[in-house]
Design an enzyme around this catalytic site. Structure first.
Site, PDB file in Angstrom:
ATOM      1  N   GLN A 157       0.971  -1.151  -0.172  1.00 56.14           N
ATOM      2  CA  GLN A 157      -0.154   0.072  -0.032  1.00 56.14           C
ATOM      3  C   GLN A 157       1.049   1.201  -0.021  1.00 56.14           C
ATOM      4  OE1 GLN A 157      -3.290   0.590  -0.354  1.00 56.14           O
ATOM      5  NE2 GLN A 157      -3.869  -1.418  -0.639  1.00 56.14           N
ATOM      6  N   ASP A 182       0.687  -4.582  10.044  1.00 55.84           N
ATOM      7  CA  ASP A 182      -0.325  -4.124  11.297  1.00 55.84           C
ATOM      8  C   ASP A 182       0.397  -4.567  12.497  1.00 55.84           C
ATOM      9  OD1 ASP A 182      -2.608  -3.336   9.782  1.00 55.84           O
ATOM     10  OD2 ASP A 182      -2.806  -5.447   9.201  1.00 55.84           O
ATOM     11  N   GLU A 183       1.051  -5.577  12.551  1.00 55.15           N
ATOM     12  CA  GLU A 183       1.608  -6.147  13.772  1.00 55.15           C
ATOM     13  C   GLU A 183       2.816  -5.239  14.423  1.00 55.15           C
ATOM     14  OE1 GLU A 183       1.506  -7.500  10.765  1.00 55.15           O
ATOM     15  OE2 GLU A 183       3.622  -8.221  10.375  1.00 55.15           O
ATOM     16  N   HIS A 197      -6.229   0.151   7.439  1.00 54.05           N
ATOM     17  CA  HIS A 197      -6.971  -1.077   8.254  1.00 54.05           C
ATOM     18  C   HIS A 197      -7.191  -0.695   9.549  1.00 54.05           C
ATOM     19  CE1 HIS A 197      -8.576  -4.857   9.074  1.00 54.05           C
ATOM     20  NE2 HIS A 197      -7.157  -5.273   9.562  1.00 54.05           N
ATOM     21  N   GLY A 201      -2.252  -3.213  -3.277  1.00 52.68           N
ATOM     22  CA  GLY A 201      -1.270  -1.792  -3.572  1.00 52.68           C
ATOM     23  C   GLY A 201      -1.131  -1.960  -5.019  1.00 52.68           C
ATOM     24  N   GLU A 258      -8.786 -27.298 -13.424  1.00 58.21           N
ATOM     25  CA  GLU A 258     -10.166 -27.174 -13.220  1.00 58.21           C
ATOM     26  C   GLU A 258     -10.406 -26.522 -12.022  1.00 58.21           C
ATOM     27  OE1 GLU A 258     -12.123 -28.585 -15.442  1.00 58.21           O
ATOM     28  OE2 GLU A 258     -13.539 -27.595 -14.311  1.00 58.21           O
TER      29      GLU A 258
HETATM   30  P1  NAP Z   1       3.555  -4.280   3.556  1.00 58.02           P
HETATM   31  O1  NAP Z   1       3.625  -4.718   2.209  1.00 58.02           O
HETATM   32  O2  NAP Z   1       4.212  -5.462   4.551  1.00 58.02           O
HETATM   33  O3  NAP Z   1       4.570  -3.335   3.866  1.00 58.02           O
HETATM   34  C1  NAP Z   1       5.048  -2.511   4.925  1.00 58.02           C
HETATM   35  C2  NAP Z   1       6.193  -1.858   4.711  1.00 58.02           C
HETATM   36  O4  NAP Z   1       6.713  -1.342   5.850  1.00 58.02           O
HETATM   37  C3  NAP Z   1       7.574  -2.814   4.053  1.00 58.02           C
HETATM   38  O5  NAP Z   1       8.134  -2.125   3.402  1.00 58.02           O
HETATM   39  C4  NAP Z   1       8.464  -2.766   5.454  1.00 58.02           C
HETATM   40  O6  NAP Z   1       9.650  -2.910   4.933  1.00 58.02           O
HETATM   41  C5  NAP Z   1       8.181  -1.453   6.068  1.00 58.02           C
HETATM   42  N1  NAP Z   1       8.618  -1.400   7.485  1.00 58.02           N
HETATM   43  C6  NAP Z   1       8.718  -2.262   8.316  1.00 58.02           C
HETATM   44  N2  NAP Z   1       9.196  -1.749   9.525  1.00 58.02           N
HETATM   45  C7  NAP Z   1       9.539  -0.460   9.182  1.00 58.02           C
HETATM   46  C8  NAP Z   1      10.038   0.671   9.810  1.00 58.02           C
HETATM   47  N3  NAP Z   1      10.553   0.617  11.093  1.00 58.02           N
HETATM   48  N4  NAP Z   1      10.287   1.900   9.344  1.00 58.02           N
HETATM   49  C9  NAP Z   1       9.773   2.086   8.091  1.00 58.02           C
HETATM   50  N5  NAP Z   1       9.429   0.860   7.270  1.00 58.02           N
HETATM   51  C10 NAP Z   1       9.146  -0.496   7.949  1.00 58.02           C
HETATM   52  O7  NAP Z   1       2.396  -4.089   4.306  1.00 58.02           O
HETATM   53  P2  NAP Z   1       0.859  -3.662   3.429  1.00 58.02           P
HETATM   54  O8  NAP Z   1       0.559  -4.931   3.234  1.00 58.02           O
HETATM   55  O9  NAP Z   1       1.098  -2.599   2.551  1.00 58.02           O
HETATM   56  O10 NAP Z   1      -0.069  -3.028   4.625  1.00 58.02           O
HETATM   57  C11 NAP Z   1       0.118  -1.765   5.204  1.00 58.02           C
HETATM   58  C12 NAP Z   1      -1.367  -1.465   5.631  1.00 58.02           C
HETATM   59  O11 NAP Z   1      -2.172  -1.434   4.626  1.00 58.02           O
HETATM   60  C13 NAP Z   1      -1.781  -2.339   6.700  1.00 58.02           C
HETATM   61  O12 NAP Z   1      -2.411  -1.728   7.954  1.00 58.02           O
HETATM   62  C14 NAP Z   1      -2.737  -3.289   5.888  1.00 58.02           C
HETATM   63  O13 NAP Z   1      -3.800  -3.895   6.788  1.00 58.02           O
HETATM   64  C15 NAP Z   1      -3.273  -2.361   4.906  1.00 58.02           C
HETATM   65  N6  NAP Z   1      -3.808  -2.781   3.799  1.00 58.02           N
HETATM   66  C16 NAP Z   1      -2.963  -3.557   2.823  1.00 58.02           C
HETATM   67  C17 NAP Z   1      -3.654  -4.079   1.667  1.00 58.02           C
HETATM   68  C18 NAP Z   1      -2.798  -4.719   0.650  1.00 58.02           C
HETATM   69  O14 NAP Z   1      -3.190  -4.536  -0.369  1.00 58.02           O
HETATM   70  N7  NAP Z   1      -1.536  -5.114   0.980  1.00 58.02           N
HETATM   71  C19 NAP Z   1      -5.099  -3.748   1.317  1.00 58.02           C
HETATM   72  C20 NAP Z   1      -5.890  -2.835   2.088  1.00 58.02           C
HETATM   73  C21 NAP Z   1      -5.107  -2.482   3.436  1.00 58.02           C
HETATM   74  P3  NAP Z   1      10.353  -4.506   5.080  1.00 58.02           P
HETATM   75  O15 NAP Z   1       9.168  -5.460   4.487  1.00 58.02           O
HETATM   76  O16 NAP Z   1      11.422  -4.353   4.107  1.00 58.02           O
HETATM   77  O17 NAP Z   1      10.639  -4.653   6.680  1.00 58.02           O
END
Ligand code: NAP
Ligand code: MG
Length: 337
Positions: free
Chosen positions: A28, A88-89, A113, A139, A232
């Protein structure tokens, strides 16, 4: 009839020149940051140095020290809008250590979220707006549809309205990411969180995956070729789902044969029974009571033993092995990034 918001209901000028900080450049994060930037807003991205997300941000034209940063505390200082697009975690700990001590009065805290607000993991001060902008799509689609001049629908919600214009600000943000081109629906943090978790557990991710796997296994165990079973039970799923999404179940039924439609009416309900719905209700109750949230947060605290075992088992399932081989022979399918 529920109210939908479109471009004409959203004034992007409310965010012009404001300091918008995007925390996390993942699925995202990259999509929302790029769309806001292309909409002419002032965006700063925070990512950890040297990670995949950081390097991606560089290739997307973000400049370190100018609009790409590695320190959360320094970047959020003075911010007008802080968007939490971290896993989220991790959001609660980063909130507590790095964000909360450095925010100004009147900041907008934005989420995609509702999890951390709904389950009390983040408790913002009264002097902040708390807004949800939840795109209803992954995203890369949020980005792709924006680039195509279209948009991905989203949900908007306001948990705290300190500025007395939180909804207007939320809609301006929706416009910035292109969501008001497609339609934005108002909800609450509670409704978004509970329906989102329920949907992904019982229908979209859980539910579908287990149905596909069980169908595939049944055919393979009966001696049919795994490749045929894959086509299938997995490959064709998208074709059917596309029809349902375009025109509803009736449109899909119109497109399939009457033989298939008769099978749907008579065999489907044998699988998804009252018993299945009873279990769905139990799963929903665990979402509503916070039981699921607690389980997931504890799972993360102890290093994800259940998550990691399940992910490994899934990657070794024959449907994944067979699927990878078959997809490599179908070059017209988009390669995973
Ligand atoms: P994600 O792809 O896992 O991205 C999170 C990013 O944050 C990663 O690039 C991670 O880097 C980075 N990060 C972790 N620790 C950090 C820190 N201390 N400082 C700076 N950056 C850091 O997450 P996501 O799926 O986009 O989800 C983000 C939010 O959007 C959540 O609340 C989720 O529920 C919501 N959401 C997601 C989707 C979706 O399509 N995925 C849809 C609707 C809502 P590393 O991985 O390199 O550690
Ligand atoms: Mg969802």
């Amino acid at each position: 009839m529920v109210k939908m918001y479109y471009d004409k209901n959203a004034d992007i000028k409310l965010l012009k020149g404001k300091k918008i900080v995007i925390l996390g450049y993942g699925s995202q994060g990259h999509a929302q940051a790029l769309n806001l930037r292309d909409s002419g807003l002032k965006v700063s991205v925070v990512e950890k140095k040297g990670t995949r997300g950081f390097n991606l941000a560089i290739t997307h034209g973000w400049k370190e020290g100018e609009n790409l940063f590695t320190s959360v505390p320094e970047t959020v200082r003075g911010a007008d809008w802080i968007q939490f697009l971290l896993p989220d975690e991790l959001q609660a700990i980063i909130w507590k250590n790095d964000v909360a001590p450095n925010i100004k009065k009147g900041v907008v805290l934005g989420f995609s979220h509702g999890f951390n607000i709904r389950y009390g993991q983040i408790v913002p001060p009264k002097e902040a707006d708390v807004v949800l902008i939840a795109p209803k799509g992954p995203g890369h689609l949020v980005r792709r549809t924006y680039e195509e001049g279209k948009g991905t629908p989203a949900l908007v919600a306001v948990e705290q309205d300190y500025s007395k214009k939180a909804l207007k600000l939320g809609l301006a943000y929706c416009r910035g990411i292109g969501a008001t081109r497609a339609g934005v629906l108002q909800t609450t943090f509670k409704e978004e969180t509970e329906t989102d978790l329920f949907g992904e557990q019982n229908v979209l991710c859980g539910g579908v995956v287990d149905l596909v796997k069980a169908g595939y296994e049944t055919l393979v165990e009966a001696g049919y070729q795994p490749e045929v079973a894959y086509f299938e039970c997995l490959h064709e799923l998208k074709l059917i789902v596309d029809l349902v999404q375009e025109g509803g179940i009736g449109w899909m039924n119109y497109s399939i044969s009457d033989t298939a439609e008769y099978g749907e009416y008579t065999r489907g309900p044998r699988l998804v029974t009252e018993q299945t719905k009873l279990q769905m209700k139990k799963n929903l109750e665990e979402v509503q009571s916070g039981q699921f949230a607690k389980e997931y947060l504890l799972e993360n605290l102890v290093g994800r033993p259940v998550f990691n075992s399940a992910r490994k088992a899934m990657s070794e399932h024959s449907i994944e092995i067979v699927g990878e081989r078959l997809r490599s022979m179908m070059p017209w399918l988009r390669k995973k990034e």
